[in-house]
Each structure stands twice: as C-alpha cells, then as structure tokens.
Design a protein around this motif. Structure first.
Motif, mmCIF file in Angstrom:
data_model
loop_
_atom_site.group_PDB
_atom_site.id
_atom_site.type_symbol
_atom_site.label_atom_id
_atom_site.label_comp_id
_atom_site.label_asym_id
_atom_site.label_seq_id
_atom_site.Cartn_x
_atom_site.Cartn_y
_atom_site.Cartn_z
ATOM 1 N N ILE A 108 0.699 -0.907 0.014
ATOM 2 C CA ILE A 108 -0.053 -0.289 -0.104
ATOM 3 C C ILE A 108 1.204 1.409 -0.455
ATOM 4 N N ILE A 109 0.450 2.012 -0.975
ATOM 5 C CA ILE A 109 1.505 3.347 -0.514
ATOM 6 C C ILE A 109 0.072 4.835 0.339
ATOM 7 N N SER A 110 1.030 5.251 1.100
ATOM 8 C CA SER A 110 -0.134 5.982 1.348
ATOM 9 C C SER A 110 1.232 7.996 2.076
ATOM 10 N N THR A 111 1.001 8.570 2.742
ATOM 11 C CA THR A 111 1.799 9.531 3.138
ATOM 12 C C THR A 111 2.068 9.637 4.553
ATOM 13 N N ALA A 112 3.410 10.430 5.150
ATOM 14 C CA ALA A 112 3.666 10.210 6.515
ATOM 15 C C ALA A 112 2.916 11.300 7.291
ATOM 16 N N PHE A 113 2.048 11.763 6.645
ATOM 17 C CA PHE A 113 0.850 12.631 7.500
ATOM 18 C C PHE A 113 -0.755 12.168 7.106
ATOM 19 N N GLU A 114 -0.794 11.090 7.015
ATOM 20 C CA GLU A 114 -2.165 11.084 7.086
ATOM 21 C C GLU A 114 -2.494 11.369 8.425
ATOM 22 N N LEU A 119 5.236 8.233 1.780
ATOM 23 C CA LEU A 119 5.981 8.641 0.948
ATOM 24 C C LEU A 119 5.991 10.429 2.422
ATOM 25 N N ASP A 120 7.609 10.286 1.750
ATOM 26 C CA ASP A 120 8.184 11.863 2.831
ATOM 27 C C ASP A 120 7.419 12.499 2.028
ATOM 28 N N VAL A 121 7.199 13.670 3.408
ATOM 29 C CA VAL A 121 6.275 14.762 2.821
ATOM 30 C C VAL A 121 7.343 16.095 3.551
ATOM 31 N N LYS A 122 8.360 15.987 3.837
ATOM 32 C CA LYS A 122 9.735 17.379 4.013
ATOM 33 C C LYS A 122 9.464 18.070 3.128
ATOM 34 N N VAL A 144 -3.529 2.785 -3.324
ATOM 35 C CA VAL A 144 -2.500 4.188 -2.862
ATOM 36 C C VAL A 144 -3.865 4.875 -2.406
ATOM 37 N N THR A 145 -3.385 5.460 -0.564
ATOM 38 C CA THR A 145 -4.574 6.014 -0.299
ATOM 39 C C THR A 145 -3.889 7.167 0.349
ATOM 40 N N VAL A 146 -4.340 8.961 -0.276
ATOM 41 C CA VAL A 146 -3.012 9.888 -0.069
ATOM 42 C C VAL A 146 -4.142 11.161 -0.058
ATOM 43 N N MET A 147 -4.546 11.435 1.342
ATOM 44 C CA MET A 147 -5.672 12.524 2.335
ATOM 45 C C MET A 147 -5.451 13.976 0.561
ATOM 46 N N HIS A 180 -7.783 5.346 -2.768
ATOM 47 C CA HIS A 180 -8.286 6.493 -2.315
ATOM 48 C C HIS A 180 -8.032 7.786 -1.891
ATOM 49 N N THR A 181 -8.969 8.962 -1.312
ATOM 50 C CA THR A 181 -8.838 9.520 -0.877
ATOM 51 C C THR A 181 -9.511 10.318 0.577
#
Ligand SMILES: *Cc1c(COP(=O)(O)O)cnc(C)c1O
Length: 396
Positions: A94-100, A121-124, A145-148, A175-176
C-alpha cells in the motif's frame, strides 16, 4: 469579550440551512426507510433524494454513495476493502503518506501487523508530495494508493488529479481522505480519477456523526458492520436520515457559495499568515502555495502549544495545537514530525482554522492576542532563556 472560533478543522458550527433541513426528517419523515408502508417509503424517498444530491455534488452516480457514521468509518471501510481485495490477488503493498489522519494511519498500522507492507511517502519537501513520488513507489504488488486530499493540521492540498491519473494508468485503486477538502474545494471524482473518497458532514457546517464513502462502481466493498441490507448491503443499520439531510444541505450550500467563501477565507488566512510571520523565530507549517483556504499553522520556538492554547482561550480565541493529541499523549504531532520539525519546535505549534463565518475584526483580534501571548510565554520559558544565552541554538 469577542469570541473567535478558529478551530474549524476540528469541527464547524452547523449552518441554519443544514439545521432546518434536518427537522422534516425528525417530524414528518420519521419512518424507517426499510419499512414497506407509506411512512417508511416516504423516508426512503427522502433518503434516495439526498443520495442523488450528494452524488451530484461529487460528480458521481447515486449508487456509488454509501452513507456512514463519519469520515473515520469511511476511511476504515475504503482501506480495509481494498486490502482484502489485494490480499485475494496476493498483492499486499500500500502507498500512503507520512501525514495522514489517524483514521487512515492506524488502519494501515493494523494491516502492517497482518503482513501488509506500507510505503509512507516523505512530506519534508514543500510539506507535500508530488505525483512522481507516487509513480516511483508503485510496485507490481501495490493494491492501494491512499493519500489525503488536504491535510487537517497544516493545510497542504495534494495533487490529487495527477495522482488519480497515475493510479488509473497503473490499474491500482485510489482512495483519498477528502474530509478536509469536500465543501472547501471543487471536487469531481470522475475527472480526478478517484476510486474512493471519504467525507464527513461536520467539517463543512453539517451535523456530526454522519459522513459518506464514494466508491466507484465495480470496486467491491467489505462490510465493517453486518446486519440489515441498508446501503446496498454494505453498511448495516437504520440510516441516520436527519443527519444525512443536514449534511447534504450543508454541502450544497457550501458549494453554491464556494468561490465567494474561498476568496473571503483565503484573504483572512493570508492576512493572518502575514501578521503572525512577524513574530521572531517562527515558521509556517504546510505547503505555502497549495494550501486550504482556511488553514494557518505555525511553530513558535521556545513555547509550549498547550499553554498557548489555554491562554488564547482565556482571551477569547479558540484554536488548536498539533502537539497534544486527544489521547492525552505528550508526543508531538506525527504530522509536524513528518514535515521535519524537531520535537521541541513541534511542541510549540498553533493551528488556526477559519471558516466563512469569521470576520476581519476577529482576525485583528487574533493578531493582537497571539503575539502578546507568545511574548509572555517566552518570558517565563526556561527553553527561551537558554536560547537567549546561547546554551541552546535556535532552529527557526
Ligand atoms: C476530521 C477528520 C477525519 C475524521 O472524520 P470524523 O467524521 O470526525 O470521523 C478524518 N480525516 C480527516 C482529514 C479529518 O480532518
């Protein structure tokens, strides 16, 4: 004293329109939509009318809308459904982000314990992700893929349409978590190639405890709640018709005034950001350009976010800090850590989230009060003294 409610990312005041739209569902359409008699069927008609109107707001079909108890439930159902489908095909990445939001992160953590692998995924960089980040993270065994759509703490708006196109091309469900975006940004799930989207009524002046999941036709959903055959058999339980009516009315109202509200709130936001930036040793959190109209988020060096919030509340300003989560934990916000703020700095955070109900006068009040309170807290802070004497070095 002027009271300034600036915590609209946590929840919003219900609009008069939404409240009025709920009343008939209590007083007239009180039947159970599953009942076969006329009182039930009248309620059913109201429910399906609301579904159709919500679908129109998102650019999808009525049968692609599933009403839920809120954003958290919709997030859980979307992710668990895609995971189950992936597992059947032997795909467990699964792919997502570190700030969900935790409603996504905690589900992903649970799946990791069950053998799924998650790329966060890094959000720096720019406090955001790029479509290329998603593309590069895709693997043959990626099942979701779930990213906000937009971040609730720092306001970054993600490149959703571009990510949607990438996922579509790769044949990976997308999904978002749209909870912060719906009612605040123009969204068209089909044009943006979104397969599943979560939303919540109370983030756009609707009632609390109600939300929805849009799920593209053909994507199988797994039940979180078993029982009756409501919501096409995917979510049991008698529908919360008054809340559903209130939510849909609130969304229609928000979208009818989207441009003017967005222009107004953006201008209040920018005035606030410009004013607060004058405070020494502070930094804006979140994407400076791709940003929610109502989000203002700062870190101030040498203070505690909790003390700041309490003093601000005493001066009539209701805000939020990323540093204290509802569990009472003293860990700083995972979002602020994810964008690279060190622990000390992450503790000194302040989020002011505005809505179209805020006024220029309220912004002026915030701009008077926040610098005063920050100065006061620094004057009594041992950390600030160490920064002054050089025992510690400034980060911001
Ligand atoms: C508020 C929020 C949620 C949770 O929604 P509820 O309806 O309160 O369960 C999920 N995601 C984001 C981004 C939110 O802001």
């Amino acid at each position: 004293m002027l009271q300034v409610y600036a915590d609209n990312a946590a929840t919003t005041k219900i609009s008069a329109t939404a409240l009025n739209a709920m009343m008939p569902a209590f007083e007239t359409y009180y039947g159970n939509p599953s009942s076969l008699h006329s009182v039930g069927q009248d309620a059913k008609e109201l429910l399906e009318d609301a579904r159709g109107r919500l679908a129109k707001c998102l650019g999808c079909e009525a049968r692609e809308i599933y009403f839920t108890s809120g954003g958290s439930e919709a997030d859980n159902q979307a992710i668990l459904s895609a995971a189950k489908m992936g597992e059947k095909k032997g795909k467990k990445h699964i792919i997502s982000t570190a700030f969900e939001h935790h409603a996504v992160l905690h589900v992903l953590q649970k799946l990791e314990k069950e053998g799924f692998e998650v790329t966060y995924l890094d959000v720096k960089t720019n406090h955001n992700i790029t479509p290329l980040d998603v593309k590069n993270a895709l693997r043959p065994d990626t099942c979701l893929v779930t990213v906000m759509y937009a971040n609730n703490e720092i306001g970054s708006v993600l490149p959703i349409a571009e990510i949607g196109a990438i996922c579509k091309e790769a044949g990976v469900p997308f999904h978002t978590d749209g909870v912060q975006a719906v009612g605040h940004l123009a969204i068209d799930v089909k044009k943006e190639n979104i397969d599943m989207l979560s939303l919540s009524g109370h983030k756009f002046h609707g009632p609390k405890g109600v939300g929805a999941l849009y799920c593209r036709r053909g994507l199988p959903l797994t039940n979180l709640i078993d029982g009756g055959a409501q919501e096409r058999g995917k979510r049991a339980g008698t529908e919360n018709l008054p809340a559903i009516c209130g939510m849909v009315a609130a969304l229609e109202e928000s979208l009818a005034h989207l441009e003017e509200n967005s222009a107004k709130v953006t201008s209040l936001r920018d005035k606030l950001i410009a004013g607060l930036s004058q405070i020494p040793h502070c930094a804006l959190n979140g994407d400076a350009i791709n940003r929610l109209p109502g989000n203002v988020s700062f870190c101030f060096e040498g203070i505690e976010g909790e003390s700041l919030l309490l003093l601000l509340d005493m001066k009539g300003v209701q805000a939020s800090s990323g540093s204290a989560c509802t569990s009472g934990s003293l860990d700083p916000s995972h979002v602020l850590l994810a964008i690279g703020r060190v622990h000390d700095v992450a503790h000194g955070s302040l989020r002011l989230s505005l809505s179209e109900y805020n006024t220029e006068e309220e912004i002026d009040h915030i701009l008077t009060v926040v610098p005063e309170v920050v100065s006061y807290l620094r004057s009594i802070s041992p950390v600030w003294r160490d920064l002054q004497t050089g025992k510690r070095t400034f980060v911001l």
